[in-house]
Design a protein around this motif. Sequence first.
Motif, short mmCIF file in Angstrom:
data_model
loop_
_atom_site.label_atom_id
_atom_site.label_comp_id
_atom_site.label_asym_id
_atom_site.label_seq_id
_atom_site.Cartn_x
_atom_site.Cartn_y
_atom_site.Cartn_z
N ASP A 196 -25.87 46.57 -28.78
CA ASP A 196 -26.87 47.41 -29.42
C ASP A 196 -28.21 46.68 -29.39
N ILE A 197 -29.17 47.24 -28.64
CA ILE A 197 -30.45 46.57 -28.46
C ILE A 197 -31.19 46.41 -29.78
N SER A 198 -30.93 47.30 -30.74
CA SER A 198 -31.63 47.20 -32.03
C SER A 198 -31.25 45.92 -32.78
N LEU A 199 -30.03 45.44 -32.55
CA LEU A 199 -29.60 44.20 -33.19
C LEU A 199 -30.28 42.97 -32.57
N LEU A 200 -30.78 43.13 -31.35
CA LEU A 200 -31.47 42.02 -30.68
C LEU A 200 -32.94 41.97 -31.06
N GLN A 201 -33.51 43.09 -31.51
CA GLN A 201 -34.96 43.20 -31.71
C GLN A 201 -35.54 42.14 -32.64
N PRO A 202 -34.88 41.79 -33.76
CA PRO A 202 -35.47 40.73 -34.60
C PRO A 202 -35.63 39.41 -33.85
N GLY A 203 -34.67 39.10 -32.98
CA GLY A 203 -34.79 37.87 -32.19
C GLY A 203 -35.93 37.95 -31.20
N LEU A 204 -36.13 39.11 -30.59
CA LEU A 204 -37.24 39.28 -29.65
C LEU A 204 -38.58 39.14 -30.36
N ASP A 205 -38.66 39.75 -31.56
CA ASP A 205 -39.91 39.64 -32.33
C ASP A 205 -40.20 38.19 -32.69
N TRP A 206 -39.16 37.46 -33.12
CA TRP A 206 -39.34 36.04 -33.46
C TRP A 206 -39.80 35.25 -32.26
N LEU A 207 -39.18 35.51 -31.08
CA LEU A 207 -39.51 34.77 -29.86
C LEU A 207 -40.97 35.00 -29.47
N GLU A 208 -41.41 36.24 -29.53
CA GLU A 208 -42.80 36.54 -29.16
C GLU A 208 -43.79 35.91 -30.13
N GLN A 209 -43.43 35.92 -31.43
CA GLN A 209 -44.32 35.31 -32.41
C GLN A 209 -44.34 33.80 -32.25
N ARG A 210 -43.18 33.21 -31.96
CA ARG A 210 -43.08 31.75 -31.83
C ARG A 210 -43.82 31.24 -30.59
N THR A 211 -43.74 31.96 -29.50
CA THR A 211 -44.28 31.48 -28.22
C THR A 211 -45.63 32.09 -27.85
N GLY A 212 -45.94 33.24 -28.44
CA GLY A 212 -47.16 33.95 -28.06
C GLY A 212 -47.07 34.61 -26.70
N LYS A 213 -45.84 34.78 -26.20
CA LYS A 213 -45.63 35.39 -24.89
C LYS A 213 -44.69 36.58 -25.04
N PRO A 214 -44.86 37.62 -24.21
CA PRO A 214 -44.06 38.83 -24.36
C PRO A 214 -42.68 38.73 -23.71
N VAL A 215 -41.74 39.46 -24.26
CA VAL A 215 -40.47 39.71 -23.58
C VAL A 215 -40.71 40.90 -22.65
N LEU A 216 -40.71 40.66 -21.36
CA LEU A 216 -41.08 41.69 -20.39
C LEU A 216 -39.99 42.73 -20.20
N ALA A 217 -38.73 42.30 -20.35
CA ALA A 217 -37.62 43.25 -20.17
C ALA A 217 -36.34 42.62 -20.68
N VAL A 218 -35.44 43.46 -21.13
CA VAL A 218 -34.07 43.08 -21.45
C VAL A 218 -33.19 43.83 -20.45
N LEU A 219 -32.53 43.10 -19.56
CA LEU A 219 -31.75 43.71 -18.48
C LEU A 219 -30.28 43.75 -18.86
N PRO A 220 -29.59 44.83 -18.52
CA PRO A 220 -28.20 45.00 -18.95
C PRO A 220 -27.23 44.18 -18.11
N TYR A 221 -26.06 43.96 -18.69
CA TYR A 221 -24.95 43.35 -17.96
C TYR A 221 -24.36 44.44 -17.07
N LEU A 222 -24.35 44.21 -15.77
CA LEU A 222 -23.83 45.19 -14.82
C LEU A 222 -22.49 44.71 -14.28
N HIS A 223 -21.47 45.52 -14.43
CA HIS A 223 -20.14 45.18 -13.94
C HIS A 223 -19.95 45.69 -12.50
N GLY A 224 -19.05 45.05 -11.79
CA GLY A 224 -18.62 45.55 -10.49
C GLY A 224 -19.64 45.44 -9.37
#
Length: 482
Positions: A196-224
Amino acid sequence: MVQGTTSDAGKSTVVAALCRLLAREGMKVAPFKPQNMALNSAVTADGGEIGRAQALQALAAGVPPHTDMNPVLLKPSSDTGAQVIIHGKPRADMEARDYDLYKTVAMHAVLESFRRLQAQYEAVIVEGAGSPAEINLRERDIANMGFAEAVDCPVILVADIDRGGVFAHIVGTLDCLSGSERRRIVGFVINRFRGDISLLQPGLDWLEQRTGKPVLAVLPYLHGLHLDAEDAIQQAQGRAGAFRIVVPVFPRISNHTDFDALRAHPDVDLRFVGPGQPIPPADLIVLPGSKNTRADLAWLRGQGWDEAIRRHLRYGGKLIGICGGFQMLGESVADPEGVEGAPGDTAGFGLLDMRTGMRREKRLAQVAGRCAFADAAVSGYEIHMGVSEGAALARPAFLIDGRAEGAMSADGQVLGTYLHGVFDDPEAMRALLEWAGLRKARTIDIAALREASIDRIADATLPLLASLSRLAAPERWQRGGR
């Protein structure tokens, strides 16, 4: 430039995806990796050798693979030594410390290739190697930030969340970089996310605030996915009751991408057997390629696998040797000049009446022909430094441009060839599987599966391309331009 916090973070697939996306938009795009360390390699259109991943990326870009796309390739032959390939051709065998000093020379080759690609293509997507945070490798670096600084290239940093510790990987990597190198990073890509990407969002917000750099994309795990691996061996899932093929994994196994088509075959149970493991009952054993045939042959015997292979043959099983594995099937492998390691002569299995001598000149060729044991076409490529001679070659496995290639034993149980990629050809794969005992073998098109996989990763990477477009030209993006 796409760099990663670790090896196997997903740099190769992100580069391939971006190449495919830009090619779809009509851009002439090329991949580029300054330095690659891998035993999986490919033969290029200009008759040289590059890392397998760059050949896949060229396929994604819709352009022929060229040696300029990977000007420095290191092929390890021991824990501390490697064959150094510059612009597709072997330059020297070096110990790690000697190569570290040689990198200033290698950098000239890197910059020459990069400038040629820049002159020919609208876009060049660069892949780093390993991680830029390897402090011990920072001096004279040509693979990561050393290259990016030299050509003033912006960098994307990719991290694999599936491994765990993704935020520590990113923050720790930044902390190991210089100020100018940190400023060069335009943003992050979180790769292989599932959940669930919503559960990851607090971590992304923290990372951007900590580093001052954007998360450009979150790419999915692709099987097969069916994509050529740069180095790591992907174990296949066992299929109960299927035709079992066993591949012993040598310490210096090379071009294990030879088995990608077999891994994907619905009727095949492909097993890679590692050190300390017994060789299980099998219908077919395939000895793979090797970067150090004599050392791997001695190691194989130390595992007791030679007796297991002979027992397999006594019970009617079939055996194939590819390249270095083919050389092992003969009476001896001689290396008087120490081309692959210490000079010497090693006894082979003695299953084929032939002897192999190592030569400094490497044969690199893309080839096509017919099977000698069935009415089927075959294609592949040769990458080897040995020359084999003997009566066994009078009973060839294949006919390539009218010449005999490989060998087959008189009893029909053992087949050897220098051709890599023989299972990629649908006709040859079916002929080989039927020879080995799989009745009415089906064919699969690994090339079509590979293309479909490239399209899948490209579709999943569209959010990254959108983010990069906004960063590069926000006003054009707002007007609807590319």
